[in-house]
Every structure is written in C-alpha cells, then in structure tokens.
Motif scaffolding. Structure first.
Motif, PDB file in Angstrom:
ATOM      1  N   SER A 232     -18.312 -41.168 -26.650  1.00  0.00           N
ATOM      2  CA  SER A 232     -18.084 -39.982 -27.749  1.00  0.00           C
ATOM      3  C   SER A 232     -19.773 -39.473 -28.311  1.00  0.00           C
ATOM      4  CB  SER A 232     -18.407 -41.420 -28.807  1.00  0.00           C
ATOM      5  OG  SER A 232     -17.177 -42.579 -28.509  1.00  0.00           O
ATOM      6  N   MET A 233     -20.949 -40.005 -27.891  1.00  0.00           N
ATOM      7  CA  MET A 233     -21.868 -39.496 -27.749  1.00  0.00           C
ATOM      8  C   MET A 233     -22.285 -37.868 -26.900  1.00  0.00           C
ATOM      9  SD  MET A 233     -24.765 -41.558 -29.034  1.00  0.00           S
ATOM     10  CE  MET A 233     -24.370 -42.550 -28.206  1.00  0.00           C
ATOM     11  N   SER A 234     -21.541 -38.120 -25.749  1.00  0.00           N
ATOM     12  CA  SER A 234     -21.269 -37.149 -24.569  1.00  0.00           C
ATOM     13  C   SER A 234     -20.253 -36.407 -24.903  1.00  0.00           C
ATOM     14  CB  SER A 234     -20.841 -38.069 -23.028  1.00  0.00           C
ATOM     15  OG  SER A 234     -19.725 -38.493 -23.281  1.00  0.00           O
ATOM     16  N   THR A 235     -19.065 -36.547 -25.443  1.00  0.00           N
ATOM     17  CA  THR A 235     -17.919 -35.623 -26.000  1.00  0.00           C
ATOM     18  C   THR A 235     -18.028 -35.054 -26.671  1.00  0.00           C
ATOM     19  OG1 THR A 235     -16.828 -37.165 -26.549  1.00  0.00           O
ATOM     20  CG2 THR A 235     -16.531 -36.647 -24.102  1.00  0.00           C
ATOM     21  N   LYS A 236     -19.188 -34.938 -27.874  1.00  0.00           N
ATOM     22  CA  LYS A 236     -19.265 -34.723 -29.041  1.00  0.00           C
ATOM     23  C   LYS A 236     -20.307 -33.894 -29.029  1.00  0.00           C
ATOM     24  CE  LYS A 236     -21.583 -35.311 -33.709  1.00  0.00           C
ATOM     25  NZ  LYS A 236     -21.957 -36.040 -35.346  1.00  0.00           N
ATOM     26  N   TYR A 237     -21.067 -33.633 -28.150  1.00  0.00           N
ATOM     27  CA  TYR A 237     -22.283 -32.960 -27.811  1.00  0.00           C
ATOM     28  C   TYR A 237     -22.187 -32.131 -26.601  1.00  0.00           C
ATOM     29  CZ  TYR A 237     -24.517 -35.158 -31.475  1.00  0.00           C
ATOM     30  OH  TYR A 237     -24.685 -35.790 -32.906  1.00  0.00           O
ATOM     31  N   LEU A 238     -21.502 -32.551 -25.729  1.00  0.00           N
ATOM     32  CA  LEU A 238     -21.160 -31.796 -24.472  1.00  0.00           C
ATOM     33  C   LEU A 238     -19.993 -30.972 -24.416  1.00  0.00           C
ATOM     34  CD1 LEU A 238     -23.400 -33.442 -21.776  1.00  0.00           C
ATOM     35  CD2 LEU A 238     -23.977 -31.166 -22.740  1.00  0.00           C
ATOM     36  N   GLY A 239     -18.898 -31.651 -24.880  1.00  0.00           N
ATOM     37  CA  GLY A 239     -17.581 -30.835 -24.959  1.00  0.00           C
ATOM     38  C   GLY A 239     -16.450 -32.093 -23.839  1.00  0.00           C
ATOM     39  N   ASN A 240     -15.538 -31.925 -23.969  1.00  0.00           N
ATOM     40  CA  ASN A 240     -14.454 -32.880 -23.093  1.00  0.00           C
ATOM     41  C   ASN A 240     -14.237 -33.594 -21.909  1.00  0.00           C
ATOM     42  OD1 ASN A 240     -13.663 -34.196 -25.955  1.00  0.00           O
ATOM     43  ND2 ASN A 240     -11.602 -33.336 -25.331  1.00  0.00           N
ATOM     44  N   HIS A 241     -15.516 -31.870 -21.368  1.00  0.00           N
ATOM     45  CA  HIS A 241     -15.303 -31.617 -19.810  1.00  0.00           C
ATOM     46  C   HIS A 241     -17.124 -30.977 -19.106  1.00  0.00           C
ATOM     47  CE1 HIS A 241     -13.999 -29.944 -15.759  1.00  0.00           C
ATOM     48  NE2 HIS A 241     -14.661 -30.474 -15.547  1.00  0.00           N
ATOM     49  N   PHE A 242     -17.879 -32.000 -19.061  1.00  0.00           N
ATOM     50  CA  PHE A 242     -19.448 -31.120 -19.140  1.00  0.00           C
ATOM     51  C   PHE A 242     -19.655 -31.389 -17.267  1.00  0.00           C
ATOM     52  CE2 PHE A 242     -19.231 -35.282 -20.404  1.00  0.00           C
ATOM     53  CZ  PHE A 242     -20.279 -35.973 -19.621  1.00  0.00           C
ATOM     54  N   ASP A 243     -20.961 -30.932 -16.693  1.00  0.00           N
ATOM     55  CA  ASP A 243     -21.272 -30.965 -16.026  1.00  0.00           C
ATOM     56  C   ASP A 243     -21.417 -32.156 -14.628  1.00  0.00           C
ATOM     57  OD1 ASP A 243     -21.010 -27.667 -15.072  1.00  0.00           O
ATOM     58  OD2 ASP A 243     -22.262 -27.823 -17.429  1.00  0.00           O
ATOM     59  N   ILE A 244     -22.940 -32.880 -15.634  1.00  0.00           N
ATOM     60  CA  ILE A 244     -23.477 -33.497 -14.727  1.00  0.00           C
ATOM     61  C   ILE A 244     -23.875 -35.099 -15.521  1.00  0.00           C
ATOM     62  CG2 ILE A 244     -25.912 -34.777 -13.815  1.00  0.00           C
ATOM     63  CD1 ILE A 244     -26.430 -31.261 -13.291  1.00  0.00           C
ATOM     64  N   HIS A 245     -23.783 -36.545 -15.127  1.00  0.00           N
ATOM     65  CA  HIS A 245     -23.657 -37.425 -16.371  1.00  0.00           C
ATOM     66  C   HIS A 245     -24.420 -38.488 -15.187  1.00  0.00           C
ATOM     67  CE1 HIS A 245     -23.810 -41.082 -18.037  1.00  0.00           C
ATOM     68  NE2 HIS A 245     -21.969 -40.363 -19.247  1.00  0.00           N
ATOM     69  N   GLY A 246     -25.275 -38.814 -15.668  1.00  0.00           N
ATOM     70  CA  GLY A 246     -26.692 -39.411 -14.811  1.00  0.00           C
ATOM     71  C   GLY A 246     -26.703 -40.883 -15.564  1.00  0.00           C
ATOM     72  N   GLY A 247     -27.658 -41.740 -14.381  1.00  0.00           N
ATOM     73  CA  GLY A 247     -27.798 -42.727 -15.130  1.00  0.00           C
ATOM     74  C   GLY A 247     -28.774 -44.054 -14.033  1.00  0.00           C
ATOM     75  N   GLY A 248     -28.767 -45.067 -13.471  1.00  0.00           N
ATOM     76  CA  GLY A 248     -28.968 -46.028 -12.886  1.00  0.00           C
ATOM     77  C   GLY A 248     -27.827 -46.360 -11.987  1.00  0.00           C
ATOM     78  N   MET A 249     -28.224 -46.786 -10.272  1.00  0.00           N
ATOM     79  CA  MET A 249     -27.066 -47.308 -10.014  1.00  0.00           C
ATOM     80  C   MET A 249     -26.568 -48.194 -10.375  1.00  0.00           C
ATOM     81  SD  MET A 249     -25.853 -45.755  -7.113  1.00  0.00           S
ATOM     82  CE  MET A 249     -28.021 -45.636  -5.494  1.00  0.00           C
ATOM     83  N   ASP A 250     -27.257 -48.663 -11.543  1.00  0.00           N
ATOM     84  CA  ASP A 250     -26.651 -50.633 -11.453  1.00  0.00           C
ATOM     85  C   ASP A 250     -25.339 -50.479 -12.832  1.00  0.00           C
ATOM     86  OD1 ASP A 250     -28.474 -49.362 -12.984  1.00  0.00           O
ATOM     87  OD2 ASP A 250     -28.673 -51.060 -14.102  1.00  0.00           O
ATOM     88  N   LEU A 251     -25.567 -48.826 -13.900  1.00  0.00           N
ATOM     89  CA  LEU A 251     -24.521 -49.094 -14.383  1.00  0.00           C
ATOM     90  C   LEU A 251     -23.211 -48.087 -13.673  1.00  0.00           C
ATOM     91  CD1 LEU A 251     -27.294 -47.010 -16.491  1.00  0.00           C
ATOM     92  CD2 LEU A 251     -25.820 -49.506 -16.976  1.00  0.00           C
ATOM     93  N   LYS A 252     -23.163 -48.139 -12.453  1.00  0.00           N
ATOM     94  CA  LYS A 252     -21.706 -47.221 -12.002  1.00  0.00           C
ATOM     95  C   LYS A 252     -20.739 -48.006 -12.311  1.00  0.00           C
ATOM     96  CE  LYS A 252     -22.041 -45.363  -7.778  1.00  0.00           C
ATOM     97  NZ  LYS A 252     -21.971 -45.331  -6.306  1.00  0.00           N
TER      98      LYS A 252
END
Length: 493
Positions: A232-252
């Motif tokens: 919900s928050m990524s699409t609100k601020y970056l749109g339905n299609h954006f460039d990079i999503h990151g996080g820790g390996m354990d979140l894959k």
C-alpha cells in the motif's frame, strides 16, 4: 551533473538472478522502496548493515545525478511473531510485557533507530511512512484484491487466495519456491481452518477482545497483515510500477513474495523492475540472535560496553568495516576483523592530510583519469564497495609516492584526485574523517572524565540537581553518558 549519462550501472536483480543494466522508468528519476524496521526493540547491528547498504545505493544514485525518491517504512503494527498469521503482534506483546501503550513502544524504538542511523551517517529517506498511518490505504488495497477475485473474508479476517492467484500468476517466482512443495510442507496451525489453503496469508486479521491495536473495517475490527503495508505504501508514494525494491535477504520469502502477489492481484502487473537483497551479518561465525546471546548492539560497539570486543570502535570505523564487504555477501563480525578495519580506516584518513601537503608538478606520471574511472567501474558493478575501497587504497599508494617524489601530478590532475577521493570517501561511502578531530581527543577525554567525577561526587552528596545539569549539558554538546555497575562511560555523537 548528470553523470549517469556516461556511467553504465548494473544491478543484480534477485528476480532474474542476473546483473542487469539499470534503466529507470522515468529518465533521470529513481523510485526506491526499502523495508524498514519493526520498532519493538533496539535496532541491532545486522539490521544496520542492511540500512547502511541501501544508504550506499541511495548515495551513489544521487552522486550519479539521479533525482531519487527513497521511501523506507516503519512497521508499527501487524508484524506477528515468527512472521506468521497466528500469534501475538510483536509491538503489542512488548507493550503488554512493559505495561506501556503500544505507541510508547513505537516511539521509544523509532527514536533509537533514527539516532543510531544518524551516528552511522546514514542519509534520511525522502519519505518514511508508518503502517498505522496508512490503515485506510491498506483497507482500500484489500477491497481491490477481493474485487479481482484473489482474496476472501473468513470469520472477520481476510486471506489472500494463493492457489487461485497461482492459476494465472507465478507465486514463488522471487524466492524460487514451488507452491505444491510449500503446500506439502505447511504445518497445521491454530486458525488454519479459517483458510482455504495452508499457503494463504492474512491481509486483515480479526482483533480478539484482548487485542490492543485495532481499527474498524468492512470486515469488523482488526488490524492489517504484515505484508500488506509495504504494498500500500510503496504504490502510494512511488506508483504501481517503480524502479527498485530493497530489503534484507530474510525478507525475500515470505514478505517480498507476498508483496509481489498482492501488487499483481490489485493492479494487474508486476510492481518492481529491480529487487535487491542485502545479506546477513554474523558474529564470530554464528548467526546474530538475542535469544542465544550472540549479539551486539551498535551503542555497545561505540561505547565498548560489551563482552565481544577488546575496545570501543567509532561509527565510521564500523561503517567502513561493513562496506568492505559486498552487500550481497555474508559478513562475519569479530574483534580481529574490526581492528583490521580500523587500521585501514585510519590509513585512508591520514592520506587526506598527506594529500594537502602535495605540491603540483609540471607534468603527471600517473593516469588519474583511468584510476577515477576504475572507481566508477567498481560502483557500476552492482555497487561493489570492496572493489571501490581497493581502488581508494591505490590512491593512498599514489599519495605516498607523490610525497616521496617518486611520482608527479600536475595541478589539474591533483585537483581531479582530490575531488574524486573526497567524493568517493565522504559522499558515496558516507564516511566521516574522525581522524581530523583526534588532535584534542585526549584533552576532551580528560575534561569529560573530570565532569563525570564531579557528577559522581554530586550524587554522593545527594545534589541531584547538579548531577542532572552536568548530564544535560554534556548531552546538549553531543556527549552521552552511560551508567553501569562498573562506572560511567561516555560516547561522542
């Protein structure tokens, strides 16, 4: 400067398993979302490694001239223990144990998180949304997923229908997992009877009577599932299609896998072009865990108040240690390793003092432009900070040879070397020159220790007003006192 026009960045995409040339959706602009902390305890060093890794990414993209919108969330509700759908919310549990309001827990550990990252010289994100601040957006996302036929309500909770989704999509494409295998290996848990399939996950959970954190919804009082907030928050601020999503390996898996499914179910297309995952930090060859005691907090590292290290280490030395490994590789933290990093850090910082003493010559015997491009080549190769650092030590070697008169640089090349070294060390790697402030270090330590003794005496005489004033004055100057059974120590922010 639009350096990105001449520098060709490649990023390892976890989705494809390959390095891919980075091409932003909007030329010159980058939208980047990174999963932030669940604020129920002090941020640990392993968490910090992830955020330092993405700070490096953020800094380099900005250095290349991209306009970056960096969104990093705060999880302050919905993260159930063991990343499951059943059990207790981590924040609610901490609040219950400490007899505090959940938002007191959130505030306490959010402040700690920000203070620690500031000490590490991390740049703040462009936007830092919270899960509780976006309940309405999450409810609207659930409505869209239900309307598209990929979720169902059950006894006041809403679950994502993984089997239904997998008929037309590929659930497991990020983590490389097969749904049939996942279903076969699923354990029967309490509450599973609400689900159509064991692999289904919660979008909204019904709040039991004793559950503190709850909001009204079309399905009754409850709270959002952990995975939903990022969609919900990524699409609100970056749109339905954006460039990079990151996080820790354990979140894959399951978190990012569920995010992809939620986005595709709600919008009809994949949300992210490049998925990036930072690897873990181990301690003395073992996984860091508070439960086993194999753990060290950043403040314990900075103050030396721990049973792991021989002495205290500054935030810049710790940051330098972390960046000496590639963000996708496992990094083992030990006393021996960080002592070696401190020596390297000091050597790098001392070179700046030597560089300022170098006088230009009429001609150059070193190809500085080639060296500079090799620095860019390292960072363009999936943000390869260890190779960049190796190139920086090549520059240290050049500086020593210049000082000895064995090599020469003309004024223009000397200027290129100075500016490039400053850019890569301070702007890109985000290090601070703490060596430059060491001249008065012993005097500072002497003065602070004298004030600590005065404060100790004031407390012994029950003059608590003076004791508090000494602490408050030092805090205002960026000097933090820590009282322990062994005595009082201090650290400089």
């Amino acid at each position: 400067m639009q350096l990105y026009l001449n520098q060709h960045l490649k990023i390892y995409n976890s989705l494809s398993g390959e390095k891919e040339t980075f091409t932003p959706i909007v030329p010159g602009h980058v939208g980047m979302y990174v999963c932030g902390p669940t604020v129920y305890s002090n941020v640990h060093l392993g968490n910090c490694r992830t955020f330092i890794s993405f700070d490096l990414v953020y800094r380099y993209l900005k250095h290349l001239g991209f306009k970056v919108r960096y969104v990093r969330n705060i999880t302050d509700v919905g993260h159930i223990e063991d990343d499951a759908d059943e059990g207790e919310d981590k924040i609610a549990k901490k609040a219950r144990l400490e007899k505090l309001e959940p938002m007191e827990i959130v505030q306490q550990y959010s402040v700690d998180f920000h203070q620690i990252l500031e000490l590490f010289n991390n740049m703040p994100p462009s936007i830092e949304p919270t899960a509780t601040g976006h309940i309405i957006e999450q409810i609207e996302t659930i409505k869209e997923i239900i309307a598209n036929g990929f979720a169902y309500e059950s006894n006041g909770s809403v679950y994502f229908d993984v089997v239904k989704f997998n008929e037309t999509h590929n659930y497991g494409k990020l983590s490389g997992r097969n749904l049939d295998d996942m279903m076969a290996n699923s354990r029967e848990l309490a509450g599973q009877n609400e689900k159509r399939n064991p692999a289904d996950f919660a979008l909204w959970k019904r709040a039991e009577a004793e559950h503190i954190m709850r909001w009204p919804s079309p399905w009754g009082d409850g709270f959002p599932g952990w995975h939903l907030e990022c969609t919900s928050m990524s699409t609100k601020y970056l749109g339905n299609h954006f460039d990079i999503h990151g996080g820790g390996m354990d979140l894959k898996f399951p978190h990012h896998e569920c995010e992809i499914a939620q986005n595709e179910a709600a919008t009809g297309h994949t949300p992210v072009n490049y998925w990036m995952h930072a690897n873990m930090l181990t301690l003395n060859g073992k996984k860091m865990a508070k439960s086993t005691g194999n753990n060290i907090l950043p403040r314990e590292l900075f103050t030396g108040n721990n049973n792991v290290l021989s002495k205290a280490f500054s935030p810049s030395v710790a940051r330098f240690f972390i960046l000496q490994a590639h963000y996708r590789s496992i990094l083992d933290f030990s006393d021996e390793a960080i002592v070696a990093s401190e020596k390297g850090y000091n050597k790098l910082m001392e070179s700046f003092e030597t560089l300022s003493e170098i006088q230009p010559a009429a001609t150059s015997s070193i190809d500085i432009e080639k060296w500079k491009q090799e620095c860019y080549d390292a960072m363009n190769d999936d943000f390869n900070s260890p190779i960049l650092i190796a190139q920086l030590f090549e520059a240290v070697k050049y500086i020593n040879l210049l000082k000895e008169g064995k090599e020469t640089l003309n004024a223009a090349d000397l200027d290129v070397l100075t500016k490039a070294l400053n850019a890569f060390v301070f702007d890109v790697l985000g290090l601070k020159n703490e060596k430059g402030a060491e001249g008065g270090g012993e005097k500072l330590e002497g003065v602070v220790n004298m004030l600590i003794e005065m404060r100790k005496e004031a407390r012994a005489n029950k003059n608590f007003a003076l004791s508090d004033e000494i602490r408050n004055r030092l805090t205002a100057l960026g000097i933090e006192l820590k009282d322990t059974k062994e005595g009082t120590t201090f650290s400089v922010k």
